[in-house]
Design an enzyme around this catalytic site. Sequence first.
Site, PDB file in Angstrom:
ATOM      1  N   GLY A  40      28.217  34.787  24.568  1.00  0.00           N
ATOM      2  CA  GLY A  40      28.027  33.348  24.577  1.00  0.00           C
ATOM      3  C   GLY A  40      29.132  32.700  25.381  1.00  0.00           C
ATOM      4  CB  SER A  41      29.968  29.223  26.033  1.00  0.00           C
ATOM      5  OG  SER A  41      30.741  28.571  27.013  1.00  0.00           O
ATOM      6  CB  THR A 120      30.957  40.611  25.846  1.00  0.00           C
ATOM      7  OG1 THR A 120      30.102  39.613  25.293  1.00  0.00           O
ATOM      8  CG2 THR A 120      30.367  41.978  25.559  1.00  0.00           C
ATOM      9  CB  SER A 482      42.660  53.229  71.960  1.00  0.00           C
ATOM     10  OG  SER A 482      41.265  53.523  71.918  1.00  0.00           O
ATOM     11  CB  SER A 485      35.278  53.868  77.580  1.00  0.00           C
ATOM     12  OG  SER A 485      34.672  53.152  76.518  1.00  0.00           O
ATOM     13  CB  SER A 552      33.382  53.614  64.604  1.00  0.00           C
ATOM     14  OG  SER A 552      34.233  54.500  65.293  1.00  0.00           O
TER      15      SER A 552
END
EC number: 2.7.7.4
Length: 639
Positions: A40-41, A120, A482, A485, A552
């Site tokens: 509940g609250s 809870t 870096s 490619s 990536s």
Amino acid sequence: MSDKQINDPVYKTDALIAEDIDAYLDMHQNKGMLRFITCGSVDDGKSTLIGRLLYDSKMIFEDQLAALEADSKRVGTQGQEIDFALLVDGLAAEREQGITIDVAYRFFSTEKRKFIVADTPGHEQYTRNMVTGASTADLAVILIDGRKGILPQTKRHSYLAHLIGIRHIVLAVNKMDLVGYDRDIFDNIVRDYREFASEIGITDFTAIPISGFKGDNITVAPSDNTPWYEGPSLIDHLETVEIANVAAQARSFRMPVQWVNRPNLDFRGFSGLISDGEIAPGQQVRVVPSGKTSTVKSIVTMNGDLDRAVTGQSVTIRLEDEVDCSRGDVLAAADDPPESADQFESTLVWMSDEKLIPGRGYWLKLASQTVTATIAEPKYEVDVNTLDHLAAKTLDLNSIGVAEVTTDRPIVFEPYSDSRQLGSFILVDKITNATVAAGMIHFSLRRAQNVHWQPTSITRENHSAMKNQKPAVLWFTGLSGSGKSTIANLVEMRLARMNRHTFLLDGDNVRHGLNKDLGFTEADRIENIRRVGEVAKLMTDAGLIVITAFISPFRAEREMVRNMLPEGEFIEVHIDTPLSVAEERDVKGLYKKARRGDLKNFTGIDSPYEEPEKPEIRIDTTAMTPEEAADFIIGKLIP
């Protein structure tokens, strides 16, 4: 000895006393168990109610009672009254603030039944803790402060309790002592709650006016203060409500296999907890998902073999045949097995401070099965207060949404409405190992059932043999600038001179075609890598050596691609260049734009780069030229 003497403790012999003790222990050992939660609250009196239940059921030892009385005086309880909430609120922060933060589990027992109750928290920020407590509960006690009526958190917890599958709801209108035990206040709250409950699918609930502090209608009903109430006390209702195992036992047999029990060459059994139904020697069972059938030879426990095993029992089942069965499989009734699929529609309750990233791989754990799962962009998010379906691209902490879940291989499941054990799962972050979400499966998607793998005559082994090479993916990863490619291109040139069949997938190039629809948000980066991984896998199926050059930045996505390929075919190449060096090169001027704020989500500036932890090859570009790096990689690839 007379009957009077036998029944009189003064005349009882040691043997009779021992017999009474055995009978008493046997009675309590065989009592049913009810798990319930209070929710509940904030400040509705949940902890006080549980403390009262423990106190009235005589489940508090004298030293605990003395400590409770001392604590009650110290924290400022008026007069000599006991603050029952202190029995449950054990954290220092809870006592200081007078609130519940963590889920507190308590055990108590009556003559008719044993109970495990979860207290809870009521604060919205701790909703995930409420979900944890509700996940194993048979019943929910929804508390409402009689002075305040229904609050937003009351609705949230009611919705969650119903969503998680709790079908027994008690509406406990608390603090009736503070509203003069006014019947009209009680009736108005019940009317308002019934109107809300019908909207979320709660068709039946039991309403009880109580005072956790004074004890009204907790163990005895009706209280003298509520002569107008004719229903049961709270404890009477808890003692008589149907336990979930009774319903589960009526369903077909299911047992997720936890482990294969093989202590010696003469014994092979399959151990697990029976989630549904019952089983006996001689019955036919089916192993799912393989579909193999066999007959139960025996049911083994540490206390001896059983003639029958039922829901909730942990057993080892031996079969007549040597069927292939392992952890993650499910033993089921042969004539009514569960489904298996790899795509589902599910409800997710997001429980992490880190928001959902669509397309990212998470561990999905369902029963004893663990697989990799990706979550699509949510179909919608649920506004618990209004029940509206809201558009959403992700889910934040405590959000509830509906989304499609895809696993890397079929898993055994049942809709959550049929089985809480085989219909519920958790998602775990692969990096932090933190549980990020709880999920409930609605149904498998039709395409998961209609789309089948079409076998082809020419296999990947045939393609590899025709090219006289072993396929592989050289996955270059590193910061922008870096040299990925450049080095990847040199590697492909050297392989071409060696008559190797290759293909280079470059990050910029694929964004001109295959991935032109993707941006640079975290979700788009993940989808970018997923698509490239699928393309690379198809190319290795054709026998090619695939070279990729992508930033990536996330380990989880690189691991996702690794898991797509056979063992040993994914070779991670870390082009290790310090950010300062990469920024000095800045051939494309991207770092300057990112520093000015003109380029958002740029890796290394305002988006993280997660370095590989154990790459197969590491290239230090501050110590090697691109040509030396290419030669080094070729040497590792082809000794």
